[in-house]
Write a protein that holds these residues in place. Structure first.
Motif, short mmCIF file in Angstrom:
data_model
loop_
_atom_site.label_atom_id
_atom_site.label_comp_id
_atom_site.label_asym_id
_atom_site.label_seq_id
_atom_site.Cartn_x
_atom_site.Cartn_y
_atom_site.Cartn_z
N ALA A 7 6.46 -7.39 9.24
CA ALA A 7 6.76 -8.03 7.96
C ALA A 7 6.86 -9.54 8.11
O ALA A 7 6.39 -10.29 7.24
CB ALA A 7 8.05 -7.47 7.38
N SER A 8 7.42 -10.02 9.21
CA SER A 8 7.54 -11.46 9.42
C SER A 8 6.21 -12.10 9.75
O SER A 8 5.98 -13.27 9.43
CB SER A 8 8.53 -11.73 10.56
N ALA A 9 5.32 -11.35 10.40
CA ALA A 9 4.02 -11.91 10.78
C ALA A 9 3.15 -12.20 9.56
O ALA A 9 2.38 -13.17 9.56
CB ALA A 9 3.28 -10.95 11.72
N PHE A 10 3.25 -11.38 8.53
CA PHE A 10 2.38 -11.53 7.37
C PHE A 10 3.12 -12.05 6.14
O PHE A 10 2.59 -12.00 5.03
CB PHE A 10 1.72 -10.19 7.03
N SER A 11 4.33 -12.55 6.31
CA SER A 11 5.12 -13.02 5.18
C SER A 11 5.46 -14.49 5.35
O SER A 11 5.33 -15.06 6.44
CB SER A 11 6.42 -12.21 5.05
N ARG B 72 -1.34 -4.97 -4.16
CA ARG B 72 -1.11 -6.11 -5.06
C ARG B 72 -1.07 -7.42 -4.26
O ARG B 72 -1.63 -8.44 -4.69
CB ARG B 72 0.21 -5.90 -5.81
N ARG B 73 -0.41 -7.39 -3.12
CA ARG B 73 -0.33 -8.59 -2.28
C ARG B 73 -1.69 -8.98 -1.74
O ARG B 73 -2.04 -10.15 -1.67
CB ARG B 73 0.65 -8.35 -1.13
N HIS B 74 -2.47 -7.99 -1.33
CA HIS B 74 -3.79 -8.28 -0.78
C HIS B 74 -4.73 -8.85 -1.83
O HIS B 74 -5.54 -9.73 -1.53
CB HIS B 74 -4.40 -7.01 -0.18
N GLY B 75 -4.62 -8.37 -3.05
CA GLY B 75 -5.51 -8.84 -4.11
C GLY B 75 -4.98 -9.98 -4.92
O GLY B 75 -5.58 -10.34 -5.94
N GLN B 76 -3.88 -10.58 -4.48
CA GLN B 76 -3.30 -11.68 -5.24
C GLN B 76 -4.21 -12.90 -5.15
O GLN B 76 -4.63 -13.29 -4.06
CB GLN B 76 -1.91 -12.04 -4.69
N PRO B 77 -4.57 -13.56 -6.28
CA PRO B 77 -5.45 -14.71 -6.23
C PRO B 77 -4.80 -15.90 -5.57
O PRO B 77 -3.58 -16.04 -5.56
CB PRO B 77 -5.75 -15.01 -7.72
N ALA C 183 0.40 -23.35 -8.65
CA ALA C 183 0.58 -23.13 -7.22
C ALA C 183 2.00 -22.66 -6.91
O ALA C 183 2.20 -21.76 -6.09
CB ALA C 183 0.26 -24.41 -6.45
N ARG C 184 2.99 -23.25 -7.59
CA ARG C 184 4.36 -22.82 -7.36
C ARG C 184 4.58 -21.39 -7.81
O ARG C 184 5.25 -20.60 -7.13
CB ARG C 184 5.31 -23.75 -8.10
N ARG C 185 4.02 -21.04 -8.96
CA ARG C 185 4.15 -19.66 -9.42
C ARG C 185 3.48 -18.69 -8.46
O ARG C 185 4.00 -17.60 -8.18
CB ARG C 185 3.53 -19.53 -10.82
N THR C 186 2.33 -19.07 -7.93
CA THR C 186 1.63 -18.21 -6.99
C THR C 186 2.44 -18.02 -5.72
O THR C 186 2.57 -16.91 -5.20
CB THR C 186 0.25 -18.80 -6.65
N ARG C 187 3.00 -19.11 -5.19
CA ARG C 187 3.81 -19.00 -3.97
C ARG C 187 5.06 -18.16 -4.22
O ARG C 187 5.47 -17.37 -3.37
CB ARG C 187 4.18 -20.39 -3.47
N LEU C 188 5.71 -18.35 -5.38
CA LEU C 188 6.90 -17.57 -5.70
C LEU C 188 6.58 -16.09 -5.81
O LEU C 188 7.30 -15.23 -5.28
CB LEU C 188 7.52 -18.08 -7.00
N ALA C 189 5.48 -15.77 -6.49
CA ALA C 189 5.08 -14.36 -6.62
C ALA C 189 4.76 -13.76 -5.25
O ALA C 189 5.11 -12.61 -4.97
CB ALA C 189 3.87 -14.25 -7.54
N ALA C 190 4.08 -14.54 -4.38
CA ALA C 190 3.77 -14.04 -3.04
C ALA C 190 5.03 -13.81 -2.23
O ALA C 190 5.14 -12.82 -1.49
CB ALA C 190 2.85 -15.03 -2.32
N THR C 191 6.01 -14.71 -2.35
CA THR C 191 7.27 -14.54 -1.61
C THR C 191 8.02 -13.30 -2.07
O THR C 191 8.54 -12.53 -1.25
CB THR C 191 8.15 -15.79 -1.80
N VAL D 95 8.97 -9.97 0.17
CA VAL D 95 10.31 -9.39 0.28
C VAL D 95 10.29 -7.91 -0.08
O VAL D 95 10.89 -7.07 0.61
CB VAL D 95 11.29 -10.17 -0.62
N GLU D 96 9.57 -7.56 -1.15
CA GLU D 96 9.50 -6.15 -1.56
C GLU D 96 8.85 -5.30 -0.48
O GLU D 96 9.36 -4.21 -0.14
CB GLU D 96 8.73 -6.05 -2.87
N ILE D 97 7.73 -5.77 0.06
CA ILE D 97 7.03 -4.99 1.09
C ILE D 97 7.87 -4.86 2.35
O ILE D 97 8.00 -3.77 2.93
CB ILE D 97 5.67 -5.65 1.40
N GLY D 98 8.47 -5.98 2.80
CA GLY D 98 9.31 -5.91 4.00
C GLY D 98 10.51 -5.01 3.81
O GLY D 98 10.87 -4.23 4.71
N LEU D 99 11.17 -5.10 2.65
CA LEU D 99 12.34 -4.26 2.40
C LEU D 99 11.96 -2.79 2.35
O LEU D 99 12.67 -1.93 2.90
CB LEU D 99 13.00 -4.70 1.09
#
Length: 457
Positions: free
Chosen positions: A126-130, A61-66, A78-86, A90-94
């Motif tokens: 996780a920090s490198a790609f987040s 999902r993260r890789h295919g996020q527009p 743009a704000r919604r996109t950045r919030l969804a990516a953040t 967090v989910e992937i890192g956790l």
């Protein structure tokens, strides 16, 4: 009733949004339970499989996020996109950290063994790609999970001396990845995007110089239409380069040349760019070159071929860097319908000028290159005409198949958007008695509305 339905829809959306994060926290709770009392292996295997599936799903999902899109309220999008990516970061890192803690507990039986380094590796990746905020949240949750594991496993052993070294290394790995590895990834990505942009711009310049693409359009031009034209033009440029390179390679191999190069003039006629070349040299210059420079200027000024021989290493040819590696060169102007378009340059290492027959072959190569450009130009124009005729045919077919007034209006709006390549189209009927416009059909980016009334302006 409408308010209840709306509330239910919002609650369902919120539940779907936080479900992956709650699942990750629940898996962290499973790790805490396992640290307190080891769970049976079927339960742990099921939890590990669920964690792996959820991690893969969120990563995909993260890789295919527009990325950012243009349209209504671009800043909000743009704000919604950045919030969804953040949130995804967090989910992937956790999930990765929870999996690492679970593996460490089963390998070492605690958090003080050699396998604990896997936690640092997960935090670094996780920090490198987040995003930095997501990295901070994941590191904080990892610290909290360690405190919880140590508390439930051995409550009396929890002390600052056991926690501070791990917390320190967690902070170091997180900050290092954010500042160094993430910065290097950003630098490489920016360099790649710069090279890609430069290559696209070069193809556009080639397309314009070959008359395959018009001058840059204003903001009124449709992005879709511009994209179709550019794709068609790029295809034409590649075909031209292949044809010209084939002709130059034949000249190079058959005449024993050192370099065979076609240079094309810009629209202003002030500079020459390398269109295509075939060479055995290692010290070629990329250009662009001044049109009045050296052998180029002589050929373009006199509008005839220029031959020079007996060259010495001190002689300066514009397209070579350093000492001149050849002893003779021949420059031939390239014409298209009587207008100067470029220069074809050939040279040899031996001091052996071109014979009359070889000059004819070079002239034939010039004509072949010009004909290839002209043929590709005609082909691009035919493809554009074919695309426009296809749009008109589909519009006529849609209008011909409409049997009611509503179908006619809807088909007209859709056809207008396709034929004229606009982003918004609407049909209104004017009521002269009531002085109002009735909007019968609206098409804005695939969204259609009907039956709205507006006062006449």
């Amino acid at each position: 009733m409408t308010a209840l339905v709306s509330l239910f829809v919002h609650l369902r959306r919120a539940a779907r949004a936080v479900a992956p994060l709650l699942a990750a926290l629940a898996l962290g709770g499973v790790v805490l339970l396992d640290a307190s009392t080891p769970l049976p292996w079927p339960w742990m295997a099921a939890a590990g499989a669920a964690l792996a599936l959820l991690l893969v799903q969120r990563a995909v999902r993260r890789h295919g996020q527009p990325g950012h899109r243009r349209g209504l309220a671009p800043l909000l999008l743009a704000r919604r996109t950045r919030l969804a990516a953040t949130v995804l970061d967090v989910e992937i890192g956790l999930l990765a950290v929870v999996g690492a803690f679970g593996a460490v507990l089963h390998i070492d039986g605690g958090l003080d063994g050699s396998a604990y380094a896997a936690v640092y590796v997960c935090l670094a990746l996780a920090s490198a790609f987040s995003a930095p905020l997501a990295s901070l949240v994941v590191a904080s949750l990892a610290m909290g999970l360690e405190v919880g594991v140590r508390t439930v496993a051995a409550p009396g052993d929890v002390s600052p001396t056991s926690l501070l070294p791990h917390f320190g290394f967690m902070s170091v790995f997180t900050v290092q990845s954010v500042l160094l590895l993430r910065g290097e990834i950003a630098r490489v990505r920016q360099a790649y995007e710069s090279r890609l942009t430069a290559e696209i711009e070069r193809l556009r310049d080639d397309a314009r110089s070959y008359r395959l693409l018009g001058a840059p359009q204003g903001e009124a031009a449709s992005p879709q239409k511009s994209g179709d034209d550019e794709r068609l033009a790029r295809s034409g440029v590649e075909e031209i380069h292949q044809s010209v390179h084939f002709a130059l390679r034949l000249l190079h191999d058959s005449l024993g040349l050192h370099t065979a190069m076609l240079l094309w003039q810009n629209d202003a006629g002030t500079h020459l760019r390398v269109s295509e070349l075939c060479s055995s040299a290692q010290n070629l210059c990329d250009g662009p070159f001044l049109a009045n420079e050296g052998i180029f200027g002589a050929a373009l000024t006199h509008r005839t071929g220029v031959r020079i021989s007996g060259l010495k290493p001190s002689y300066k040819l514009p397209y070579y860097a350093g000492p001149c590696p050849v002893r003779c060169a021949h420059a031939l102007p390239v014409f298209e319908h009587g207008a100067l378009r470029g220069v074809l340059v050939v040279d040899r290492v031996e001091d052996r000028p071109l014979s009359a027959h070889e000059q004819e072959l070079v002239e034939d190569a010039c004509r072949y290159a010009v004909r290839a450009i002209q043929n590709e130009r005609v082909f691009v124009q035919l493809e554009r005409a074919k695309a426009e005729q296809g749009k008109l045919y589909r519009a006529a077919e849609a209008l011909g198949g409409a049997t009611t007034e509503g179908e006619v209006v809807d088909a007209g709006v859709r056809s207008a958007r396709e034929v004229t390549a606009v982003d918004f189209a609407a049909v209104t009927l004017f009521d002269d008695q009531n002085r109002v416009h009735e909007i019968r059909a609206v098409d804005a980016g695939g969204r259609r509305h009907q039956g709205h009334q507006r006062p006449a302006q």
